[in-house]
Scaffold this active site. Structure first.
Site, PDB file in Angstrom:
ATOM      1  N   GLU A  31      95.406  22.276   1.396  1.00 58.10           N
ATOM      2  CA  GLU A  31      95.988  23.501   0.852  1.00 58.10           C
ATOM      3  C   GLU A  31      95.884  24.589   1.910  1.00 58.10           C
ATOM      4  OE1 GLU A  31      95.812  26.610  -2.941  1.00 58.10           O
ATOM      5  OE2 GLU A  31      94.330  25.003  -2.804  1.00 58.10           O
TER       6      GLU A  31
ATOM      7  N   CYS B 238      96.373  26.115  -5.747  1.00 64.37           N
ATOM      8  CA  CYS B 238      96.856  27.287  -6.477  1.00 64.37           C
ATOM      9  C   CYS B 238      98.133  27.874  -5.891  1.00 64.37           C
ATOM     10  CB  CYS B 238      95.763  28.348  -6.513  1.00 64.37           C
ATOM     11  SG  CYS B 238      94.442  27.980  -7.691  1.00 64.37           S
TER      12      CYS B 238
ATOM     13  N   ASN C 296      99.624  22.110 -11.429  1.00 68.54           N
ATOM     14  CA  ASN C 296      98.283  22.198 -10.865  1.00 68.54           C
ATOM     15  C   ASN C 296      97.436  23.159 -11.690  1.00 68.54           C
ATOM     16  OD1 ASN C 296      96.302  22.038  -8.413  1.00 68.54           O
ATOM     17  ND2 ASN C 296      96.573  24.226  -8.784  1.00 68.54           N
ATOM     18  N   GLU C 297      96.404  22.643 -12.320  1.00 70.75           N
ATOM     19  CA  GLU C 297      95.398  23.465 -13.015  1.00 70.75           C
ATOM     20  C   GLU C 297      95.992  24.449 -14.036  1.00 70.75           C
ATOM     21  OE1 GLU C 297      92.531  25.380 -10.538  1.00 70.75           O
ATOM     22  OE2 GLU C 297      91.959  23.540  -9.513  1.00 70.75           O
TER      23      GLU C 297
END
Length: 824
Positions: free
Chosen positions: A57, A246, A378-379
């Site tokens: 990331e 994120c 994602n999340e």
């Protein structure tokens, strides 16, 4: 007593006691503190080649100033306050003379909007990253710039530091409309503090000012920093998950458009990251800086291929995560993102005659990249909204590409309401694979080796896409190693696993811990890196079932003082009472006077106001104040709490031993979306109980915590909110045995995460083994940390000549040991 295997702890007293009971030295040699029993005839789980991989990331300047080899920072003058409040278009540049950044019709192209107008006789110099631009004597560096200039203009390009020039000055004749100009420098000295300067004899427009080392990873143009890429390659990763994280699913989700104006705060859009670098967008990175997209999807796919890893891209699901918690209702936008995802698969796998396959071929890779897995989302903390959109992505992908595995996720935590709901929805939807993420204390990892033992063998498989134990000390890596033995034992469930994050520039850190650290001139692997490398290069092809004795559990009641805290919130506390189980008042404070019973151990600003203890700083995090005796046990804590302003709610602590060891009830945490009980152990936190919920501003809450032994019951406004028993042992001795079918070796992997050696009897269950084993050992003090100049956690290789069907091996204190035993 000959042959008896003693199941003793490893304290000095226990060892002496055991020795006293033995009748002779011969019997002492036969005794062991642990046993490992292997059953080579039993069937264990197959381990896929792709089980362990890496998660990349762009966080901690992992791309620009990191893995992406570009040495010029803000090369296209696109830095903005939208990226960081301190940024300007000339951040990292110093001008001498007339220099103005413009965004008008004279720009290089629509994606690359800003450019520099430089007056006659003026110059600009770039400071690069960290202390400056790093160059090494004798090595070549390729300069390029896009320029528009009047006829007869000379651009003078210099590379220098405070001591003088670092390479021969280059002069470039420039004229006419936008055009790319190039030059090559050969460094005459080594420096970490270089500056690249461009001067002009006449007015000129400049953009995409670039300096690349010629010596990139595999010598590729627009390539990767060699030492970082090689450290990743040395892990032998089975997959590469990218580009986040994120930054995938945060922002507006919108693209650039003339109708909406110049949109900068949007999610990661893969199509912005391919094609000529001067035509790629830049973006406001979620982590507080600008990302250039010079390192884009083509480079990610190429890197995955180069290191022999399965590419695993992640695309936004139109539900934001990482605390933003929004879901789009724009159906047209959803359709476009689904089509973008189908186009991405075509870009990776399509023939060169297809639209997006042709673009891949045009960039230099006519053959497909063989994409087999893709993550959607994602999340997300809104599991129902996420699942509704995930199903639409999956249906579209399976319709056109039925062989692609579409990966879902379970939110940002290892447990709690969001996690449970997400898993229920994933099971009901028949999802193939679920991406789990968690960052917990070392103690949690030592306690949860059995996490996947009870997972449904017929349900979705697990991709453990992000995990770490909240530190880069050896004790953190030891705990992760112990946990990894449980991952391998459950290789039929856990199909993919990756530590996170991967990279961190030591001068630009948004998140710690990280696996590989670097600056502008050096890189080093953390203790966690060494553990990951050891496991990833010695995985094996199947689990050989084995059992081991455990360490006797040491238990006692939860003990400690009490505490009050806030997180980015102002709150008032009143009527604090602590009463023992037999009714004795241990503490009573209505703050009608001062707060002399309390000790301020955190940040923030605490004062007594109107008969309450008030924390007023809404920016401060963990503002802990404590009172009482660390020896307290079996007590009731009552607090009246009122949120005054800010992002979250209340933090009510109990069992407080010191600033790094306590329990607290986090009410209205995670931007006031959920509440949880967290346990801090040596500064690292893990969640014991979690529920959705928020705290209202201006409302007084009655909060009660009842501690009995290791049982805790929590009450909110007189109603039981939840309870738990904190009695799970943290097992420091873990093992797993696997087989390498290519070499015929058994790989005995043992983690001894305690300060004393583990003398262990190993029974190979009748396997015919050669007498010598290849041994790799990682051992260090628990607080040891690898740095640029000191790497106490380094593998030591040796040979052990005492292998037999049954043999004894002493595993060092605080160690991870792999024995590769050849079978005859």
């Amino acid at each position: 007593m000959s042959g008896t295997r003693w199941r003793l702890g490893l304290g000095i007293t226990a060892l002496l006691t055991a020795a006293a009971l033995l009748p002779s030295p011969a019997h002492a040699e036969a005794a062991a503190d642990y046993t490992i029993t292997v059953d080579p005839s039993a069937e264990g789980a197959a381990i896929d080649d792709t089980m362990y991989g890496v998660f990349y990331e762009d966080i901690n300047r992992a791309a620009d100033g990191g893995l992406y080899a570009e040495l010029v920072q803000n090369r296209s003058f696109e830095y903005s306050t939208a990226d960081n409040a301190s940024y300007t278009p000339l951040t990292s540049w110093t001008a001498d003379g007339t220099a103005e950044v413009l965004d008008d019709a004279g720009r290089l192209n629509e994606r690359n909007r800003n450019y520099l107008a430089l007056g006659a006789g003026s110059s600009v110099a770039n400071s690069g990253y960290n202390t400056g631009i790093r160059v090494e004597e004798g090595k070549k560096y390729d300069f390029s710039v896009w320029a528009r200039a009047e006829s007869g203009t000379t651009l003078t390009v210099t590379l220098r530091d405070a001591a003088g020039t670092l390479a021969k000055v280059r002069e470039i004749a420039a004229e006419g409309e936008w055009r790319k100009y190039t030059a090559t420098f050969t460094a005459t000295r080594t420096s970490n503090r270089g500056r690249l300067a461009v001067a002009t004899t006449a007015p000129a427009a400049l953009d995409m000012v670039s300096l690349f080392p010629r010596d990139t990873y595999k010598g590729q143009s627009n390539g990767l920093r060699k030492d970082l890429a090689e450290k990743i390659e040395a892990l032998s990763p089975g997959f590469l998950r990218f580009p986040g994280g994120c930054l995938v699913n945060t922002g507006s989700m919108e693209d650039y458009s003339e109708a909406s104006g110049w949109q900068r705060e949007r999610s990661y859009q893969w199509k912005d990251t391919i094609g000529p670098v001067e035509e790629r967008a830049t973006n406001a990175n979620f982590w507080g800086y600008n990302q250039s997209y010079g390192l884009g999807y083509y480079e990610y796919f190429r890197f995955a291929e180069d290191i022999g890893a399965m590419p695993l891209p992640v695309v936004p699901a139109l539900v934001t995560g990482c605390g933003q918690n929004k879901a789009t209702d724009d159906d047209a936008l959803l359709r476009r993102h689904i089509q973008d995802t189908l186009d991405l698969i075509e870009f990776a796998n399509g023939p060169r005659t297809s639209e997006w396959g042709a673009k891949r071929a045009e960039m230099g890779h006519p053959k497909p990249f063989h994409l087999t897995h893709i993550g959607v989302g994602n999340e997300e903390n809104l599991p129902r909204e996420f699942m509704a959109r995930f199903k639409e992505f999956r249906a579209a992908i399976e319709s056109e590409y039925p062989d692609i595995t579409v990966v879902s996720n379970s939110g940002p935590d290892d447990s709690g309401a969001t996690f449970d709901t997400a898993w229920q929805l994933n099971r009901e939807a028949g999802v193939d694979m679920v991406d789990e993420h968690y960052y917990n204390s070392p103690q949690w990892f030592l306690q949860n080796n059995d996490r996947y033992d009870s997972y449904d063998r017929n349900g979705p498989k697990v991709f453990l896409g992000e995990y770490a134990s909240q530190g880069n000390a050896w004790k953190n890596a030891l705990a992760e190693a112990a946990f990894m033995t449980g991952l391998e034992r459950n290789a039929d469930i856990v199909k993919l696993a990756s530590y996170a994050p991967l990279l961190a520039n030591e001068d630009y850190v948004q998140w710690s811990p990280d696996m590989i650290w670097f600056n502008n001139h050096a890189s080093w692997g953390s203790a966690n890196y060494e553990v990951q490398k050891l496991f990833m290069n010695n995985t094996g092809d199947r689990v050989v079932p084995s059992t081991a004795t455990g360490t006797p559990a040491v238990s006692g009641p939860i003990t400690g003082a009490v505490g009050l805290s806030t997180w980015a919130t102002s709150a008032a506390y009143d009527d604090v009472r602590v009463t023992s189980a037999d009714g004795e008042t241990l503490l009573s404070d209505d703050f009608s006077g001062d707060a002399s019973q309390w000790t301020h151990t955190g940040t923030g600003s605490w004062t007594v106001q109107d008969g309450a203890y008030v924390q007023t700083d809404t920016a401060a995090e963990n503002t802990m104040v404590t009172a009482g005796d660390p020896a307290w046990k079996d007590y009731d804590l009552h607090v009246k709490a009122t949120k005054k302003s800010g992002n979250e709610g209340f933090l009510i602590a109990f069992g407080v031993k010191d600033t790094g060891n306590y329990h607290w009830w986090n009410l209205g945490g995670w931007n006031n979306t959920q509440s949880a009980v967290e346990q801090a152990s040596d500064g690292g936190k893990s969640t014991l109980l979690s529920k959705a919920g928020s705290i209202e501003t201006g409302r007084a809450y009655d909060i009660d915590v009842k501690v009995r032994g290791r049982q805790v019951t929590l009450y909110l406004d007189g109603k039981e909110w939840g309870s738990f028993t904190d009695d799970k042992p943290a097992e420091p001795f873990r093992q797993i045995v696997t087989e390498d079918e290519r070499t015929g070796e058994l790989i005995v992997k043992v983690v001894n995460a305690q300060d004393t050696p583990a003398r262990t009897a190993v029974d190979l269950g009748g396997a015919k083994a050669a007498p010598k084993a290849r041994v790799t050992t990682l051992a260090a003090d628990q607080d040891a940390v690898n740095t640029e100049t000191d790497t106490p956690v380094t593998p030591v290789r040796s040979t052990f000549s005492g292998v037999a069907d049954e043999f004894t091996y002493t595993f060092p204190a605080n160690s991870v040991t792999f024995l590769r035993i050849r079978q005859r």
